[in-house]
Structures are given as C-alpha cells and as structure tokens.
Design an enzyme around this catalytic site. Structure first.
Site, short mmCIF file in Angstrom:
data_model
loop_
_atom_site.label_atom_id
_atom_site.label_comp_id
_atom_site.label_asym_id
_atom_site.label_seq_id
_atom_site.Cartn_x
_atom_site.Cartn_y
_atom_site.Cartn_z
N TYR A 189 0.85 -1.19 0.00
CA TYR A 189 0.00 0.00 0.00
C TYR A 189 0.89 1.24 0.00
O TYR A 189 1.75 1.40 0.84
CB TYR A 189 -0.87 0.02 1.27
CG TYR A 189 -2.15 0.78 1.11
CD1 TYR A 189 -3.38 0.15 1.30
CD2 TYR A 189 -2.16 2.13 0.77
CE1 TYR A 189 -4.57 0.83 1.16
CE2 TYR A 189 -3.35 2.81 0.62
CZ TYR A 189 -4.55 2.17 0.82
OH TYR A 189 -5.73 2.85 0.67
N HIS A 222 -12.86 10.40 1.84
CA HIS A 222 -12.17 9.12 1.90
C HIS A 222 -12.47 8.33 3.17
O HIS A 222 -11.83 7.31 3.44
CB HIS A 222 -10.66 9.33 1.78
CG HIS A 222 -10.24 9.79 0.41
ND1 HIS A 222 -9.93 11.10 0.12
CD2 HIS A 222 -10.12 9.11 -0.75
CE1 HIS A 222 -9.61 11.20 -1.16
NE2 HIS A 222 -9.71 10.01 -1.72
N ARG A 278 -1.31 8.81 -10.21
CA ARG A 278 -1.10 7.56 -9.47
C ARG A 278 -2.02 6.52 -10.07
O ARG A 278 -2.99 6.84 -10.78
CB ARG A 278 -1.39 7.73 -7.98
CG ARG A 278 -2.84 7.96 -7.66
CD ARG A 278 -3.06 8.15 -6.17
NE ARG A 278 -2.90 6.90 -5.42
CZ ARG A 278 -3.92 6.11 -5.06
NH1 ARG A 278 -5.16 6.42 -5.39
NH2 ARG A 278 -3.71 5.00 -4.37
N ASN A 287 -4.54 3.23 -9.27
CA ASN A 287 -5.32 2.51 -8.27
C ASN A 287 -5.96 1.34 -9.00
O ASN A 287 -6.06 1.35 -10.23
CB ASN A 287 -6.37 3.45 -7.68
CG ASN A 287 -7.01 2.87 -6.43
OD1 ASN A 287 -6.42 2.02 -5.76
ND2 ASN A 287 -8.21 3.33 -6.13
N GLU A 309 -7.38 2.29 -12.39
CA GLU A 309 -7.65 3.72 -12.52
C GLU A 309 -6.34 4.47 -12.67
O GLU A 309 -5.48 4.39 -11.80
CB GLU A 309 -8.37 4.25 -11.27
CG GLU A 309 -9.75 3.67 -11.06
CD GLU A 309 -10.40 4.16 -9.78
OE1 GLU A 309 -11.58 3.81 -9.56
OE2 GLU A 309 -9.75 4.87 -8.99
N TYR A 313 -12.66 -4.82 1.09
CA TYR A 313 -13.04 -3.46 0.69
C TYR A 313 -13.18 -3.36 -0.83
O TYR A 313 -14.08 -2.71 -1.35
CB TYR A 313 -11.99 -2.46 1.18
CG TYR A 313 -12.20 -1.06 0.65
CD1 TYR A 313 -13.31 -0.31 1.04
CD2 TYR A 313 -11.29 -0.49 -0.24
CE1 TYR A 313 -13.50 0.96 0.55
CE2 TYR A 313 -11.49 0.78 -0.73
CZ TYR A 313 -12.59 1.51 -0.33
OH TYR A 313 -12.79 2.77 -0.83
N LYS A 314 -12.30 -4.03 -1.55
CA LYS A 314 -12.36 -3.99 -3.00
C LYS A 314 -13.42 -4.95 -3.55
O LYS A 314 -13.65 -4.98 -4.76
CB LYS A 314 -10.99 -4.35 -3.60
CG LYS A 314 -9.91 -3.29 -3.38
CD LYS A 314 -8.56 -3.79 -3.88
CE LYS A 314 -7.42 -2.82 -3.57
NZ LYS A 314 -7.41 -1.60 -4.41
#
Lengths: 200, 355
Positions: free
Chosen positions: B46, B202, B232, B234, B274, B325-326
C-alpha cells in the site's frame, strides 16, 4: 466520544453561550432540552433577552421539558413535530442579521436537518454550536432510491421508500444530513442477516 | 528497450461494444499492451505512489496526458445512458463555474494536442470553435459564457472525455469535492460525497487513514503547481466489463460476483485500473481529478507473460481487509487458482511494462 473514528461525521462539541452575540437562536429536539438547561447558569438576563428557543419534544424521550424551558424566561415556541420546527427556524434565520448565533441540540438526525436549513441561509456549519443528546438513531439516505429514512436504530433495516434491506455504512454527508445506506443482499438476494440494534 | 512495442498511440477506429447486456467489450492486441498494469513488483504494497504526470512510453496509456483509446465512442455512449437514467451522476456546486471553464479548456487543449486527427480547438479571443470528429460535434461558443454552450461547460466536456472527472475547490487548507461527473466509479457516490472535504470523502477507506496516507496526500496536493500535474494508479477487479459499478446500481451488478467459476474466470474477471491524474487549474486555483478506468479480462492479461506471472502473486499477498473493501472476497481464490496455471514460477522483471 462517539463518532471519533468516522471521519466524515461532524463533531458535536457541546453547547456554550457565545456571550457577545446580538441574538441567540436555540433549536432543541427531545433530550436536547437538557443541553440548554444544563448551562442555564450562563443565561444572564441580557442573553435571555436576546434569545429565542424553538423546541420539539420528539425524536427521543423529551416530553416534560416544556415547562423547564419556558421558565428560563426567553421567547419560547414549541413545535408539534420536527418539520414545523424546521419551517419556523427557516423563518427566524431569514429575519436574522449579522451577530446571530445558532445553537442546535438533540439527535444527530435533527442536528443534520437543522444544519441544512442553516446552510441554505449561508451559515458556515463550523459557526453553529451543537450538542448531541438523546438517541443514537441515525438518519439514513438509501443510495439506491435516494429516499431518507429517519430514526434508524438497527443495521440492516428496510428502506422506508424502496423496501431494500440496507446496511448502514459509517459514512456521513453533511449536505444530506444523513448516513449512507447500501443494499446488504445485493450479491445474494434474500441473504439478509438479522438486524442488530446498534443505534439505540 | 521497447522491443515489441507499438509505435505512437493513434487510435483510428473505435470498437462497437457494450459495457452491459451482452458485455461485448474487449481489448485489441495493441490495446492490451496499452493497458496501465499497476503492479511494479510481485507483492502488494500500500502506498500513495504519486509521480509527475509527464508523457510516458509511446504506445502506452502514459504517452498522452489525457488518453483516448479504441473504447472512446463506446464509453461515451455508456456515459450518456447512465446520465439519462440518473442525472445525479453530474453535480456542480454554484461556486465551481470558473473551475468548470478551466476544465473545459484543459481537456480540449490536451485532447486536441495529442490527437489532432480526432479533435480541433480554434481560439480567436473568447470565440472558440471545438471540433470532435468521432462524436460528430462542431460547436462555436464564447469562452466564459455558459449560455453559448448546450450544457454547463463541465457537463459538456465530460461527455466527450474518457474517465470520471471530479473537481475540487481549495480553501481552508483542504480540498473540497464540489463538482464532478462520475459514471464509471468503483463503488462511491458523487451525489453522497459532493461538498465533502478530502478526509470526509475518503472516510470509508480502510487502513489508509490510520497509516496517515490521506494526511500526507492532502499536504502534497495542496502544493500542486500549475503545469505540473501528478498521477497515481489505483486498482480493483470487476466481474464482467461493467463500467457503471456505482453504489446506486449495486443491486444490478452485485449478483455478478457470485457467477465466477473455475471455467469462466478468463472471461468474467477483469482487472480494473484507474489512472488518476491531478491538475492545478489556472483561474480558479481549483484542482481537476481525472479517474480514467481501464479494464482487461484475465484471458487478455495472461497474453502478456510477465503480467500473467505477477498478478496471482500480488493477489495472494493482498491483506484480507483490502480484498474485502475492493469486493474481491468471493472470487479471489478462484481467480488466483486460474492465474497460477499461467505462472511458471519464473522471475519477473522490475517495473510495470511488458518485457
């Protein structure tokens, strides 16, 4: 302190009189009456003379505070339910000038709705003095149909608009004055765990 | 280096495909190599992983700062359908009008510069002409005057740009999500989040807040300079190539997660990446946040041997909390088992690009 771990949830620091305000408007719901009564010692005649108290004995076990609030000696008005109180608050704020301080106390759902009324008058939420009293019930927006259900004490619960079983996500929108409800059995329709009373 | 890599990315034709119904979305061989594979090593870690958004390797998704690919027309059609069904996917608070114009200018300029055969922007003072050949648009308008466009400027240009768009206002030492068009999101609601500051927005993300990730990211972004965008990557996974995995429509796409079997992993399971870019806006001092999603099914991933080896290794090291979470929990192991058949155990080279 409740809510410290939910970063989108407002903090409700507690009522304290702003001594130099030109006008004080108190909008109180249910047990929120106690938040003002507890600081009655700070209510000088000068403050009381500039104060307006709007009260609704709903949302939690607030019946019986009418007399105590009225005896404070400020202008007092009792609403039968929350919507008329919000309507009256709207009128009072539309006639307010610079130097008016707004105080909100009661359940989180009530504070959230009153805050929406204040925001419509351009009042910065940070300047509103708040205290959470009474039930932990949540006001929840269904993310699917956008309907808001008041007084939610369990998760999951049934959306009062579209009927889906909603899980209450720890995510709060100030703009909507509500937590987010998300369908709990979307992946396996019918697989709904028993509701837990989390927000009594 | 760059062996086997296609030359400059210059889409000429656009796929006729869908992101719903029969799910005919697929990537051409060239577009597979265009994909921004997000893992630069064999284990999950992470991090904020922000880097300057500068033109990158020719043929890759990083070549142009606003990337247009073979899915452009199909994505714009899907977006129009989402908006027709749910207009709340577009929101703009009243004070964001200047940032809307900033965004329109930036997206027109970047697309016209990178793809002159597709887009043309002619500027004559505040009289502008915008030509979008794939969509058959040729509009003349007055920059700064919303009445001269058929829609609000942000609404107008987002319907012609791949990727979700969020606009942030900068004030009180924070970034406020005050406008956007979000039709291809990985399970967050613009309607719910609009008006929130960076931390509030967030709030549902696990682990990261405790690690101070968002505090550091915010501090960094508040100092973002004009002309120096950053990016970035994701990622998550999506079952079927569905762009609209919004919370609003969760009851429609949630059941897909129960349909993965060892036999259909290759077709059904998609890696969803993303490419997020953040840009300071010149007039409003706001910030543009482009969230460009790319999807590639497992069958396509393993056509690049390095990626086929690396992906199962990364998935195995993902903490369960993040997998949950994903939304991967139901099919993560099935997917790893399938991918392992394509992992011969050979070492992989550093970096994200194919060998």
């Amino acid at each position: 302190m409740q809510g410290a771990t939910i970063r989108s949830r407002p903090v409700y620091p507690g009522l304290a009189i702003a001594p130099f305000a030109r006008r004080h408007i108190f909008a109180l719901e249910g047990e929120g009456a106690g938040a003002l009564l507890d600081i009655a010692g700070d209510l000088t005649p000068e403050v009381l003379g500039r104060s307006q108290i709007l009260y609704v004995a709903r949302g939690s076990l607030g019946v019986g505070h009418h007399g105590a609030l009225q005896n404070l000696g400020a202008a007092f008005w009792a609403a039968p339910t929350v919507p008329p109180l919000l309507g009256r608050l709207d009128v009072e704020l539309s006639r307010s000038h610079m130097g008016t301080r707004l105080y909100l106390a009661g359940t989180e759902g009530f504070i959230g709705q009153a805050m929406q009324v204040a925001a419509a008058h351009g009042i910065d939420p940070v300047s509103v003095i708040t205290e959470h009293r009474g039930s932990l019930a949540r006001r929840v927006q269904c993310v699917h149909c956008k309907g808001v259900t008041e007084g939610v004490t369990t998760s999951p619960f049934l959306c009062s608009h579209c009927g889906l079983s909603l899980f209450v996500r720890d995510h709060y929108s100030r703009r909507l004055g509500a937590f987010q409800g998300v369908n709990i059995d979307a992946e396996e329709p019918g697989a709904v765990p028993p509701p837990e009373e989390l927000y009594l | 280096m760059d062996t086997g890599y296609s030359a400059t990315h210059r889409p000429e034709t656009f796929r006729d495909e869908t992101f719903r119904g029969e799910f005919s979305y697929a990537n051409s061989p060239e577009n597979i190599r265009h994909f921004p594979f997000p893992f630069h090593e064999d284990a999950y870690r992470y991090s904020v992983n922000i880097e300057p958004h500068v033109p990158g390797r020719p043929g890759s998704a990083f070549e142009h700062l606003i990337d247009v690919d073979e899915h452009y027309l199909a994505e714009m059609a899907d977006r129009a359908q989402v908006l027709a069904e749910d207009p709340l996917r577009y929101q703009a608070l009243p004070h964001m009008m200047l940032a809307q114009w900033d965004t329109l200018e930036l997206l027109m300029e970047e697309q016209a510069r990178a793809y002159p055969h597709l887009f043309t922007l002619e500027r004559n003072g505040d009289q502008w002409r915008w030509i979008n050949r794939p969509l058959g648009i040729d509009d003349t308008f007055t920059f700064g005057d919303p009445s001269t466009l058929p829609r609000e400027p942000l609404d107008y240009i987002c319907r012609q740009t791949q990727g979700d768009i969020a606009l942030m206002d900068q004030r009180d030492g924070n970034l406020w999500l005050d406008a956007g068009m979000i039709t291809a999101q990985a399970d967050w609601s613009l309607d719910f989040d609009v008006g929130m500051n960076f931390h509030e927005w967030h709030a549902p993300v696990p682990l990261a807040p405790q690690m101070g990730v968002f505090d550091r990211a915010l501090k960094y972004l508040l100092n973002l300079q004009l002309g120096k965008p950053v990016r970035r990557l994701n990622w998550t996974m999506t079952i079927n190539p569905r762009l609209d995995t919004s919370p609003e429509n969760y009851p429609k796409w949630g059941p897909d997660r129960t349909t993965v079997t060892p036999e259909n992993v290759g077709q059904k399971v998609h890696l969803r990446v993303e490419l997020q870019s953040l840009w300071r806006l010149p007039r409003s001092n706001g910030m543009l946040f482009v969230i460009r999603s790319y999807m590639m099914r497992m069958d396509e991933v393993v056509t690049v041997p390095k990626w086929g080896r690396r992906l199962p290794r990364v998935l195995e090291t993902l903490p369960e909390e993040l997998a949950s979470y994903k939304g991967l929990s139901r099919y993560r192991q099935t997917t790893i088992d399938w991918l392992k058949r394509h992992d011969d155990g050979a070492p992989t080279s550093p970096g994200i690009f194919p060998d």
